[in-house]
Design an enzyme around this catalytic site. Structure first.
Site, short mmCIF file in Angstrom:
data_model
loop_
_atom_site.label_atom_id
_atom_site.label_comp_id
_atom_site.label_asym_id
_atom_site.label_seq_id
_atom_site.Cartn_x
_atom_site.Cartn_y
_atom_site.Cartn_z
CE LYS A 126 -14.53 -0.82 4.12
NZ LYS A 126 -13.26 -0.74 4.86
CG ASP A 166 -12.03 1.82 2.75
OD1 ASP A 166 -11.35 1.05 3.44
OD2 ASP A 166 -12.15 1.68 1.51
P1 NDP Z 1 -7.32 6.86 0.22
O1 NDP Z 1 -8.56 7.23 -0.51
O2 NDP Z 1 -6.77 7.79 1.22
O3 NDP Z 1 -6.16 6.49 -0.82
C1 NDP Z 1 -6.34 5.51 -1.77
C2 NDP Z 1 -5.13 5.49 -2.68
O4 NDP Z 1 -5.21 4.38 -3.55
C3 NDP Z 1 -5.05 6.73 -3.57
O5 NDP Z 1 -3.71 6.99 -3.85
C4 NDP Z 1 -5.80 6.26 -4.81
O6 NDP Z 1 -5.45 6.96 -5.99
C5 NDP Z 1 -5.34 4.83 -4.92
N1 NDP Z 1 -6.37 4.02 -5.60
C6 NDP Z 1 -7.66 3.87 -5.23
N2 NDP Z 1 -8.31 3.08 -6.11
C7 NDP Z 1 -7.39 2.75 -7.05
C8 NDP Z 1 -7.43 1.96 -8.21
N3 NDP Z 1 -8.55 1.34 -8.59
N4 NDP Z 1 -6.28 1.81 -8.93
C9 NDP Z 1 -5.13 2.43 -8.54
N5 NDP Z 1 -5.04 3.20 -7.44
C10 NDP Z 1 -6.14 3.36 -6.71
O7 NDP Z 1 -7.65 5.42 0.89
P2 NDP Z 1 -6.90 4.69 2.08
O8 NDP Z 1 -5.46 5.01 2.02
O9 NDP Z 1 -7.66 4.94 3.33
O10 NDP Z 1 -7.14 3.16 1.69
C11 NDP Z 1 -6.23 2.42 0.89
C12 NDP Z 1 -6.48 0.93 1.10
O11 NDP Z 1 -6.28 0.60 2.50
C13 NDP Z 1 -7.89 0.43 0.77
O12 NDP Z 1 -7.81 -0.89 0.29
C14 NDP Z 1 -8.57 0.42 2.13
O13 NDP Z 1 -9.66 -0.48 2.19
C15 NDP Z 1 -7.42 -0.07 3.01
N6 NDP Z 1 -7.55 0.22 4.43
C16 NDP Z 1 -7.68 1.50 4.88
C17 NDP Z 1 -7.77 1.77 6.23
C18 NDP Z 1 -7.79 3.15 6.76
O14 NDP Z 1 -7.67 3.30 7.99
N7 NDP Z 1 -7.92 4.19 5.94
C19 NDP Z 1 -7.83 0.66 7.21
C20 NDP Z 1 -7.58 -0.65 6.63
C21 NDP Z 1 -7.48 -0.84 5.30
P3 NDP Z 1 -6.46 8.07 -6.58
O15 NDP Z 1 -6.36 9.20 -5.62
O16 NDP Z 1 -5.94 8.37 -7.93
O17 NDP Z 1 -7.81 7.42 -6.60
#
Ligand code: NDP
Length: 447
Positions: A126, A166
Site C-alpha cells: 500500500k 484508493d
Molecule cells: P474515493 O476517493 O473514490 O471516495 C472516498 C469517499 O469516502 C468520498 O466520498 C470521500 O468523501 C469519503 N471519505 C473519505 N475520507 C473520509 C472521511 N475521513 N470521513 C468521511 N468521508 C470520507 O475512494 P474509494 O471509493 O476508492 O475508497 C473508499 C474506501 O474503499 C476506502 O476505504 C478504500 O480503501 C476502500 N477500497 C477501495 C478500493 C477501490 O478499488 N477503489 C478497493 C478496496 C477497498 P470526500 O470526497 O468528501 O473526501
C-alpha cells in the site's frame, strides 16, 4: 488470544504504540488465529507472526511540486512493500491529508490476506501521500503525480510492485502517474492497474469493488434465504466504491437510501434510482462537487451536515464504503434496532472492533473488508493478466470471473469459519483462510 500471538502483539505495541490503526488490524487478525496456532506449532517455530507484521520494505520520500501561484509545495510520499511471498506487491495508493505510516501499514497488512483470498498470485502493499487532490486544479494534480512517480518508479515494476487507486486516486491520477512512469522507463508496462480502457485498462475494473461487495453480501444473505430485492440499503461515501455499490444494489432490485462524503449525508426517502445516480456520478467525477448539491436538485432528498448515514434512516443492509472506523458501536446498535440484518464492508476496516463484536453477538451477518471488498484487487489481477496476454476480455467475461471469485471467497471464508466452530463468523474465516496460504508460502521459501 493464543500466548504466542499475545506475546508478538505486545512487542509490536511496545515498539510502535502510536500506530493505532495498524495495531487494530493486527489485533483482529491475531485474535482469529488462536486455534490454528495451537494446532500447528510450525508457525511459531518459523516466527511467522513476527515476519508477517514487519513490512519487507518501507520507502518514504519527499514530493516537491509547484502550485498554480508559482509557490513550491512539499508532501510526504510512501510505499509500504509488506509481503511478497505469493506474488508481487499489490495494493492501492491513497492521497488524503490523513495519510500516515500507521494507516498505510494497516492497509498493507489487510491487503496481504485480502490478496491471498482472491486465489491470485498477488503479494500485499500500500502507499500514498498526505497530498489532498480536493480543490486542486488538474495541472496541480498532474504536477504532484509526476513528482510522486519520479521517486516511486525505481521501486516498482510489473513483477515487483503494481500499485492501483484508493481514496483520492482515481482514473485521472492513475493517468498522470502512468504517463510519467512510461516517460522515465521508456516502456508501456503493466505497472499500475485501474488504467483507462484505451491504454491498458480492464472493463469492469472501475465497478469491481462495489459490484464485488454486493456479490459477497448477496452470498451472505442467501444463507438466510433472502436477497437485495426490495430491501432498503444504506451506503456511505460517494466515491468509486460507493457509486458502483449503489449501481449494483439498484440492479439487484434494492432501494438505495443514502450516500455521503466528508461534509455529510444525503437521505433520499424515495430511493436513489439510475437517473439520480447518473447525476451524482457527474457531480462527483466531473464537477468534483459536494454531495449536498444532490439535495439542492431533488425534493425527496435531505442533506444532514456532518452526519454519517447509520442513524438517519432504517434499512435492511448497511454497506460502509468511505473510510476506516466510520461505523461505531452506537451506529451498529441503532442499525440493528431499526431492522438491519447485514453489514458488509466496501471500505477497509470501516467498522470499529466494538461494532463488529456487537454484530457477532446479535447474529447480524458481517462481511469484513478483506473478504467483501476484495473484488477490486481481484479485477486488478485480471487487468494484469490481460496486459500480460496483450488482449482484453469482454465486460461479461470479467464480470463473470469477478462473481466467481467473490463466490469462492465467501465459500472458503465460511468453510474456515465452520471448521473453527463459528459458521457465521466471516472475520474469523477470512483471517484464517487468508493467513494460511501466505504463512505456508513464507515457510516454503526459507529464511
Ligand atoms: P474515493 O476517493 O473514490 O471516495 C472516498 C469517499 O469516502 C468520498 O466520498 C470521500 O468523501 C469519503 N471519505 C473519505 N475520507 C473520509 C472521511 N475521513 N470521513 C468521511 N468521508 C470520507 O475512494 P474509494 O471509493 O476508492 O475508497 C473508499 C474506501 O474503499 C476506502 O476505504 C478504500 O480503501 C476502500 N477500497 C477501495 C478500493 C477501490 O478499488 N477503489 C478497493 C478496496 C477497498 P470526500 O470526497 O468528501 O473526501
Amino acid at each position: 488470544m493464543n500466548n504466542y500471538a499475545a506475546r508478538v502483539f505486545e512487542d509490536i505495541k511496545a515498539k510502535t504504540p502510536w500506530e493505532k490503526e495498524f495495531l487494530q488490524s493486527v489485533f483482529e487478525v491475531f485474535e482469529s488465529l488462536g486455534k490454528m496456532l495451537e494446532r500447528d506449532r510450525k508457525y511459531e517455530k518459523n516466527c511467522i507472526l513476527e515476519r508477517i507484521t514487519i513490512p519487507e520494505r518501507v520507502i518514504m520520500f519527499q514530493v516537491p511540486w509547484v502550485d498554480d501561484k508559482g509557490n513550491v509545495q512539499v508532501n510526504q510520499g510512501y510505499r509500504v512493500q509488506f509481503n511478497s511471498a505469493i506474488g508481487p506487491y499489490k495494493g492501492g495508493l491513497r492521497f488524503h491529508p490523513s495519510v500516515n505510516l500507521s494507516i498505510l501499514k494497516f492497509l498493507g497488512f489487510e491487503q496481504i490476506f485480502k490478496n491471498s483470498l482472491t486465489t491470485l498470485p498477488l503479494g500485499g502493499g500500500k502507499g500514498g501521500s498526505n497530498f489532498d487532490p480536493k480543490d486542486k486544479s488538474d495541472r496541480e494534480v498532474m504536477a504532484f503525480c509526476q513528482s510522486f512517480m519520479r521517486e516511486l518508479y525505481s521501486h516498482i515494476g510489473p513483477d515487483t510492485d503494481v500499485p492501483a487507486g484508493d481514496i483520492g486516486v482515481g482514473g485521472r491520477e492513475i493517468g498522470y502517474l502512468f504517463g510519467m512512469y512510461k516517460k522515465i522507463v521508456n516502456a508501456h508496462q503493466s505497472v499500475l492497474t485501474g488504467k483507462s480502457l484505451n491504454w491498458g485498462g480492464s472493463l469492469i475494473r472501475p465497478e469491481a469493488t462495489g459490484y464485488g461487495n454486493v456479490y459477497f453480501a448477496s452470498e451472505m444473505l442467501k444463507t438466510r434465504g433472502i436477497s437485495f430485492d426490495g430491501r432498503k440499503v444504506l451506503i456511505s461515501g460517494s466515491g468509486n466504491v460507493a457509486q458502483f455499490t449503489a449501481q449494483k444494489v439498484i440492479n439487484e432490485g434494492g432501494k438505495v437510501i443514502s450516500l455521503s462524503d466528508s461534509s455529510g449525508t444525503v437521505i433520499d426517502k424515495d430511493g436513489i434510482d439510475h437517473e439520480k445516480l447518473e447525476f451524482i456520478m457527474e457531480l462527483k467525477n466531473v464537477r468534483r462537487g459536494r454531495i449536498s448539491k444532490f439535495a439542492d436538485e431533488y425534493p425527496s432528498v435531505t442533506f444532514f451536515e456532518g452526519s454519517k448515514p447509520w442513524q438517519l434512516a432504517s434499512a435492511d443492509v448497511a454497506l460502509p464504503s468511505a473510510t476506516q472506523n466510520e461505523l461505531n458501536l452506537d451506529d451498529a446498535k441503532e442499525l440493528v434496532k431499526n431492522g438491519c440484518v447485514c453489514i458488509s464492508e466496501g471500505a477497509n476496516m470501516p467498522s470499529t472492533p466494538e461494532a463488529v463484536e456487537f454484530c457477532h453477538a446479535n447474529d447480524i451477518l458481517f462481511g469484513p473488508g478483506k473478504a467483501a471488498n476484495a473484488g477490486g484487487v481481484a479485477t486488478s489481477g485480471l487487468e494484469m493478466s490481460q496486459n500480460a496476454m496483450r488482449m482484453g476480455w469482454l465486460a461479461e467475461e470479467v464480470d463473470a470471473k469477478l462473481k466467481g471469485i467473490m463466490h469462492n471467497i465467501h465459500a472458503v471464508s465460511r468453510v474456515a469459519a465452520e471448521e473453527s466452530g463459528e459458521p457465521d463468523n466471516y472475520v474469523l474465516g477470512a483471517n484464517v483462510a487468508g493467513f494460511k496460504k501466505v504463512a505456508d508460502a513464507i515457510i516454503d521459501l526459507g529464511v
